[in-house]
Design a protein around this motif. Structure first.
Motif, PDB file in Angstrom:
ATOM      1  N   ALA A   1       0.749  -1.193   0.049  1.00 36.76           N
ATOM      2  CA  ALA A   1      -0.008   0.040  -0.012  1.00 36.76           C
ATOM      3  C   ALA A   1       0.943   1.256  -0.143  1.00 36.76           C
ATOM      4  O   ALA A   1       0.568   2.220  -0.739  1.00 36.76           O
ATOM      5  N   GLY A   2       2.151   1.258   0.781  1.00 37.44           N
ATOM      6  CA  GLY A   2       2.896   2.493   0.677  1.00 37.44           C
ATOM      7  C   GLY A   2       3.543   2.438  -0.547  1.00 37.44           C
ATOM      8  O   GLY A   2       3.594   3.746  -0.924  1.00 37.44           O
TER       9      GLY A   2
ATOM     10  N   VAL B   1      -3.477  -1.928  -4.601  1.00 38.18           N
ATOM     11  CA  VAL B   1      -4.014  -2.076  -3.179  1.00 38.18           C
ATOM     12  C   VAL B   1      -5.221  -2.985  -3.210  1.00 38.18           C
ATOM     13  O   VAL B   1      -6.251  -2.620  -3.889  1.00 38.18           O
ATOM     14  N   GLU B   2      -5.259  -3.738  -2.220  1.00 44.66           N
ATOM     15  CA  GLU B   2      -6.121  -5.157  -2.170  1.00 44.66           C
ATOM     16  C   GLU B   2      -6.864  -4.427  -0.898  1.00 44.66           C
ATOM     17  O   GLU B   2      -6.451  -4.991   0.319  1.00 44.66           O
TER      18      GLU B   2
ATOM     19  N   VAL C   1       6.164   5.753   2.765  1.00 48.87           N
ATOM     20  CA  VAL C   1       5.779   6.648   2.178  1.00 48.87           C
ATOM     21  C   VAL C   1       6.711   7.976   2.755  1.00 48.87           C
ATOM     22  O   VAL C   1       7.273   8.690   2.115  1.00 48.87           O
ATOM     23  N   ALA C   2       6.984   7.983   3.926  1.00 52.36           N
ATOM     24  CA  ALA C   2       7.764   8.968   4.632  1.00 52.36           C
ATOM     25  C   ALA C   2       9.386   8.818   4.469  1.00 52.36           C
ATOM     26  O   ALA C   2      10.015   9.759   4.179  1.00 52.36           O
ATOM     27  N   LEU C   3       9.755   7.563   4.431  1.00 53.73           N
ATOM     28  CA  LEU C   3      11.195   7.559   4.568  1.00 53.73           C
ATOM     29  C   LEU C   3      11.497   6.673   3.072  1.00 53.73           C
ATOM     30  O   LEU C   3      11.780   6.951   1.953  1.00 53.73           O
ATOM     31  N   ASP C   4      11.686   5.122   3.230  1.00 54.46           N
ATOM     32  CA  ASP C   4      12.014   4.646   2.115  1.00 54.46           C
ATOM     33  C   ASP C   4      11.563   3.013   2.295  1.00 54.46           C
ATOM     34  O   ASP C   4      11.051   2.722   3.368  1.00 54.46           O
ATOM     35  N   LEU C   5      11.441   2.189   1.314  1.00 56.29           N
ATOM     36  CA  LEU C   5      10.793   1.030   1.404  1.00 56.29           C
ATOM     37  C   LEU C   5      11.729  -0.084   2.077  1.00 56.29           C
ATOM     38  O   LEU C   5      11.332  -0.719   2.887  1.00 56.29           O
TER      39      LEU C   5
END
Length: 549
Positions: free
Chosen positions: A130-131, A356-357, A383-387
């Motif tokens: 989702a992110g 997105v499920e 979303v804010a930093l990284d995966l």
């Protein structure tokens, strides 16, 4: 190494009846074309890099990979990781990172690490998926809004700057183009999922833009053919700073590819991929792609799903997809150059919606507060930093919560000695200053201290019988804490007997000196034998200071 190499049986069914695979490969190529262009542009290296990746990595992974349905190429998740590398090290840094990541994947394959993905918690997977969808959507804001110079260190900062610039000087045309393309994909894909609506929508948008001279930014010149990149790789002295990004890219490529292959197994009947061979194929693909200016690649779940649903039977379909894209590069590069960036932004926006499920997210959120927290934190960090940071944080929290839950299963019971015993018999043993405890569950670092400290405080007894047969796991920390409890009891002249001790647990206790002082005479096979032995010892112990007290 022999188990990682291609075998003739992979291709025999394809050669006997290639029709279904050739058709499926053509359909996947039409779906993959706009995605490859869009992800190439999003990575910073341009549309040509995305096409080169889809062709080279797609072909190599199809031949050497471990799944017969997997379709590889540039993906949105990889783009999220590559953007900061491109901004910090330039195009050469991205190429070097791809090559180093490929080598790391080959090492992981040879080491047999592929099966580890089975242990990835579902809340972490759903959270970062989702992110990723949100990050990819944010990446499209500049193109969808017609803003060419948005700035910011993070993706959300760039999106915010694009919105700020758009508000001061709005232009409805790129926004309308992106939204119309996205709407066509979502609506058409829902009712006719096998048709390549992405290609149709992008083609129509391009023809309209060219025919009416609409002021839409386009992809620009595409090299007519695959060629080695004119970009220089980074100098050897800079490679040290690229090791961490390369390992992050390798981890993401491994995770996304294995998850995609697992999903393909679930969609097809009677198939199972080879995880180590899949890592090997992805490693070779990422070694080859930079040689032609391509970005790091992974298995692509969207394209793989289209491949399965289009009737693919063997890996010939994925190879056909790569060959069709190569033909487009050689024969239709001038046409591709006119595709509006806003149209590709619309394709990728629609892709994020499909990623997105919502049913899975809702199910995990309902399952438990812990799972919901893991999923939410993983999403926010993505979303804010990284995966990579998000996955590390999510897995870390999941491990802590799992250990906490397992530790709660550990119990110390003062109970009747077996199911046939009666309460009266237990009281009789207590009157004889004998007490029996049953240790249940795992005896490890997260659970041992809590109840073994209680054991050490037992009073007014001569003999303690520890029933060990219900211990499910025993680590060194648990053995040391048990040693401490036994030492405290024996220091107070309380004899400790053990019954039902497993051989592997006995060896671990013996290694740390945690067995009772009486040695093998105090290790009994069955609890009734331990009771008999305890009753033999009580008369002698009654004369001790404790007994007189």
């Amino acid at each position: 190494m022999r188990a990682l190499l291609p075998v003739w049986s992979d291709w025999r069914p394809a050669l006997r009846a290639p029709g279904a695979d050739l058709l499926s490969g053509l359909i996947v190529a039409l779906v993959a074309l706009p995605l490859a262009l869009g992800f190439g542009i999003s990575s910073g290296l341009g549309a040509a890099a995305g096409l080169a990746t889809a062709v080279i990595a797609g072909a190599v992974a199809a031949i050497f990979g471990g799944s017969r349905f997997q379709v590889s190429g540039p993906t949105g998740a990889m783009t999220v990781v590559l953007v900061p590398i491109f901004h910090q090290h330039g195009s050469g840094g991205v190429l070097a990172v791809g090559l180093m990541a490929g080598l790391a994947l080959v090492v992981l394959a040879v080491a047999g690490v592929g099966r580890a993905v089975r242990y990835m918690p579902a809340p972490v997977i759903e959270g970062f998926t989702a992110g990723i969808a949100v990050v990819i959507a944010l990446q499209q804001f500049p193109s969808a809004l017609g803003i060419a110079d948005a700035e910011g260190e993070k993706v959300w900062q760039v999106a915010f700057d694009a919105v700020r610039q758009y508000v001061s000087d709005p232009d409805a045309l790129p926004v309308a183009t992106a939204l119309l393309v996205a709407a066509v994909l979502l609506i058409g894909g829902r009712y006719l999922p096998r048709l390549p609506f992405a290609l149709v929508a992008v083609a129509v948008a391009t023809m309209v833009a060219v025919a009416f001279g609409l002021p839409l930014a386009s992809i620009g010149a595409i090299p007519a053919g695959l060629q080695a990149p004119t970009l220089e790789f980074v100098h050897l002295g800079e490679l040290g700073g690229l090791v961490a990004p390369a390992l992050a890219v390798a981890a993401l490529a491994a995770l996304e590819s294995l998850l995609s292959a697992t999903a393909a197994d679930a969609m097809a009947v009677g198939t199972r991929h080879n995880p180590d061979r899949e890592l090997f194929g992805q490693g070779l693909a990422n070694i080859a792609a930079p040689m032609f200016g391509g970005v790091p690649a992974t298995g692509a779940i969207a394209r793989t799903a289209v491949n399965v649903r289009s009737g693919a039977r063997t890996r010939l379909a994925a190879l056909t997809h790569a060959l069709v894209l190569a033909a487009i590069i050689y024969l239709a590069a001038p046409l591709v150059a006119h595709i509006p960036l806003a149209a590709l932004a619309g394709v990728l926006l629609a892709t994020t919606v499909r990623m997105v499920e919502t049913a899975s997210l809702a199910a995990i959120a309902r399952a438990s507060r812990g799972d919901a927290a893991i999923m939410g934190i993983t999403f926010l960090v993505t979303v804010a930093l990284d995966l990579v940071t998000a996955v590390a944080v999510g897995v870390g929290i999941a491990v802590v919560l799992a250990l906490r839950a397992v530790a709660k299963e550990a119990r110390l019971h003062q109970i009747p000695l077996d199911d046939a015993d009666h309460l009266a018999e237990e009281h009789q043993l207590l009157d004889e200053h004998i007490v029996a405890y049953r240790l249940d569950g795992p005896l490890f670092f997260a659970a041992a201290h809590r109840f073994l400290l209680e054991l050490a405080e037992v009073s007014n007894v001569h003999v303690v019988i520890l029933r060990m047969s219900h211990i499910t796991a025993l680590d060194t920390t648990g053995a040391l804490v048990l040693k401490d409890a036994i030492s405290k009891l024996e220091h107070r002249h309380i004899v400790v007997l053990m019954s039902g001790l497993r051989e592997d647990h006995r060896r671990r206790l013996e290694a740390v000196g945690a067995l009772p002082a009486g040695g093998s005479a105090h290790l009994l096979t069955h609890t009734p034998d331990a009771i008999t032995r305890a009753r033999e010892l009580v008369p002698a112990l009654s004369g001790s200071p404790l007994g007189r007290a």
